[in-house]
Design an enzyme around this catalytic site. Structure first.
Site, PDB file in Angstrom:
ATOM      1  N   LYS A 152      28.713  43.274  57.021  1.00 13.49           N
ATOM      2  CA  LYS A 152      30.087  43.237  58.680  1.00 13.49           C
ATOM      3  C   LYS A 152      30.055  42.427  60.058  1.00 13.49           C
ATOM      4  O   LYS A 152      31.141  41.239  60.112  1.00 13.49           O
ATOM      5  CB  LYS A 152      30.880  45.054  58.767  1.00 13.49           C
ATOM      6  CG  LYS A 152      31.892  44.685  60.549  1.00 13.49           C
ATOM      7  CD  LYS A 152      31.806  45.897  60.125  1.00 13.49           C
ATOM      8  CE  LYS A 152      32.868  46.050  61.929  1.00 13.49           C
ATOM      9  NZ  LYS A 152      33.345  47.048  62.272  1.00 13.49           N
ATOM     10  N   HIS A 290      42.348  37.992  15.468  1.00 11.34           N
ATOM     11  CA  HIS A 290      42.879  37.775  16.327  1.00 11.34           C
ATOM     12  C   HIS A 290      43.052  39.679  16.287  1.00 11.34           C
ATOM     13  O   HIS A 290      44.400  40.233  16.901  1.00 11.34           O
ATOM     14  CB  HIS A 290      44.652  37.811  15.925  1.00 11.34           C
ATOM     15  CG  HIS A 290      43.991  36.451  15.647  1.00 11.34           C
ATOM     16  ND1 HIS A 290      43.950  35.302  16.762  1.00 11.34           N
ATOM     17  CD2 HIS A 290      45.094  35.006  14.874  1.00 11.34           C
ATOM     18  CE1 HIS A 290      44.431  34.078  16.829  1.00 11.34           C
ATOM     19  NE2 HIS A 290      44.735  34.096  15.463  1.00 11.34           N
TER      20      HIS A 290
END
Length: 536
Positions: A152, A290
């Site tokens: 922070k 695929h």
């Protein structure tokens, strides 16, 4: 008390901030001694706790115990040691805020410029199968608080939540006379929040599953980036591969032994192929293109399984992904090397096979270390716009077959029906799979209508037979599987006219009586599995 870093323009939100005082408290001590020595060499005062302090002292690094700095001993068996205003105040104070600096001075609190903290090994304890009480004790409280506080206040504080962060910090300190840049601090802050978030996600997931709740009110997904990919499904898409905490052998555990970098589509197809072969106890091979199998087979040897899988659709197999459920041997490797293949994955690749495949320098060869557990429970996800879907794995196991036609299948037909239905589970819906003697002979995948899936399967099978110079249709004497019920008799009739002698489907159509009648009219054995296997 050490002096706070320069204020205002000297520190500058976009500027460099020197590190003069550090807090180090780590469970993972990788690189700790070297990092500590570097900091000590730059005259950085080091605060530390317990095992970290001991390790640093052994390395000849002077440290001050946190309890000395706070004037308070560790309590509750070490559960409380850094949760103190003299620690968190030193981290959270804004160095360009006069009131903050005045309070630090009034309280006798020295600023802390670097927080190097990593967390109790909760995930490691869980992976080892630790009991409930041990897992609870491995939940860190002070560590996340320190990391979040430092992140922070990253305008002034550098945070290292992972030993992998040390080199970047030392490099910047060496370059900038003991200071770090805002750019680095912001990156480390983002990484730190991701670490605490993933840590809490693992705990939340464990606690929910411990109560039998697979779908809690809040579900958090967390992963560690394994690889930045060249692109996604298409070159204009960006992509990356992340590994989760799920303990399954597969692409996430695999070691790439050779070949080009794996692509997004490679990884997707490889996962699909390996998941299919893991379903079988016999030596098995699956070839995927695929995301759909274009051939799958079982046999007494891998070489035979490969040859039978390839025969199903050799045109589609070109440039495909090949998976095995046994260690890859040299005889099989020699045959695979004759065809252009993108990826091979196996639980193990024997040394002689490696040498053979090494001649194909671009071929990607993966050694997974084991097989995925097809029976393992778990949850899989799919993203949607603004959310995601979650469902349990499709792992119902072998179905109980119900004979619904006049003729019961023979033992050979029954075996092939189970095989074909299992393969159909891994084919995109609508799926129709023909099989004979433990090998696919025709696959129809991803069609909007089931009858078209059946027709395409037969057309492709006939084409493969012609290329091989065969006069007999491969579907003659085969069995056929459908991943969902036959909504009309048409697809079943296509299969019967192609020579299929038996069929399996989940059942449940409003026209089941018509389906059964069509099977009887063609002397087909028909069984219902009672379970659907859509794969979208």
């Amino acid at each position: 008390m050490s002096q706070p870093p320069p204020q205002g323009a000297a520190a500058g939100i976009a500027g460099l901030v020197p590190i003069t005082r550090a807090l180090i408290s780590v469970s993972d001590k990788t690189g700790l001694a070297e990092f500590g020595k570097f900091l000590a060499g730059r005259k950085v005062e080091i605060l530390s706790t317990g095992g970290s302090a001991e390790a640093l002292r052994k390395a000849g690094v002077p440290v001050t115990e946190v309890s000395t700095a706070t004037g308070q001993p560790e309590i509750l068996g070490g559960r409380v040691k850094t949760l103190h205003p003299k620690i968190h105040g030193g981290i959270l104070a804004k160095r360009d805020e006069p009131s903050h600096l005045a309070q630090l001075s009034a309280q006798g609190i020295a600023a802390i410029d670097l927080v190097a903290v990593n967390l109790y090994p909760f995930e490691a304890a869980l992976a080892k199968g630790a009991d409930f009480a041990t897992c609870i004790e491995n939940i860190d409280i002070g560590g996340p608080a320190l990391i979040r506080a430092a992140a922070k206040n990253h305008d002034f504080v550098t945070v290292a939540a992972d030993p992998a962060d040390y080199p970047a910090i030392t490099a910047e300190m060496a370059e900038h006379d003991g200071a770090t840049s805002l750019r680095l601090r912001r990156r480390l802050a983002a990484d730190a929040y991701a670490r605490t978030a993933s840590y809490d996600a693992a705990i939340a997931d464990w606690m929910s599953k411990n109560q039998g709740d697979l779908f809690p009110q809040r579900m958090i997904l967390a992963g560690v980036r394994r690889q930045l990919l060249r692109y996604g499904e298409n070159p204009h898409q960006q992509a990356a591969f992340y590994a989760t905490s799920e303990k399954q052998f597969g692409v996430a555990t695999a070691v790439q032994l050779q070949g080009k970098e794996l692509s997004y589509n490679n990884l997707n197809d490889t996962d699909a192929a390996f998941g299919l072969v893991a379903e079988f106890r016999e030596p098995a091979c699956a070839i995927v293109k695929h995301a759909n199998p274009c051939g799958a087979a079982t046999a007494t040897t891998l070489k035979e399984a490969w040859e039978r899988a390839l025969a199903c659709d050799p045109i589609s197999a070109y440039g495909g992904v090949v998976a095995f459920n046994r260690p890859l041997d040299p005889d099989t490797a020699r045959e695979i090397a004759k065809l252009f293949t993108e990826v091979i994955i196996a639980p193990q690749v024997l040394d002689p096979a490696r040498k053979i495949l090494a001649e194909k320098k671009n071929l990607r060869v993966l050694e997974a270390g084991g097989l995925p557990d097809a029976a393992l429970s778990g949850v899989v996800f799919r993203s949607l716009a603004g959310g995601f879907l979650a469902q349990t794995l499709d792992n119902e196991g072998s179905p109980e077959l119900k004979v619904v036609g006049k003729r019961a299948p023979s033992a050979a037909e029954r075996s092939d029906l189970l095989f074909a239905f299992l393969v159909a589970k891994h084919v995109k819906s609508n799926a129709v799979v023909f099989a004979h003697r433990g090998a696919t002979v025709a696959i129809g995948a991803g069609q909007m209508s089931r009858v078209d899936a059946a027709r395409i399967a037969v057309l492709k099978s006939d084409a493969a037979a012609r290329i091989a110079g065969e006069k007999k249709r491969r579907t003659e004497g085969s069995v056929v599987a459908s991943d969902a019920f036959f909504p009309f008799p048409d697809a079943l009739i296509v299969a019967a006219e192609a020579g299929a002698s038996a069929a399996i489907a989940p059942g449940g159509s409003v026209r089941d009586d018509e389906i059964i009648a069509a099977a009887d009219a063609h002397d087909m054995a028909l069984v219902f599995a009672g379970a659907r296997h859509f794969r979208h």
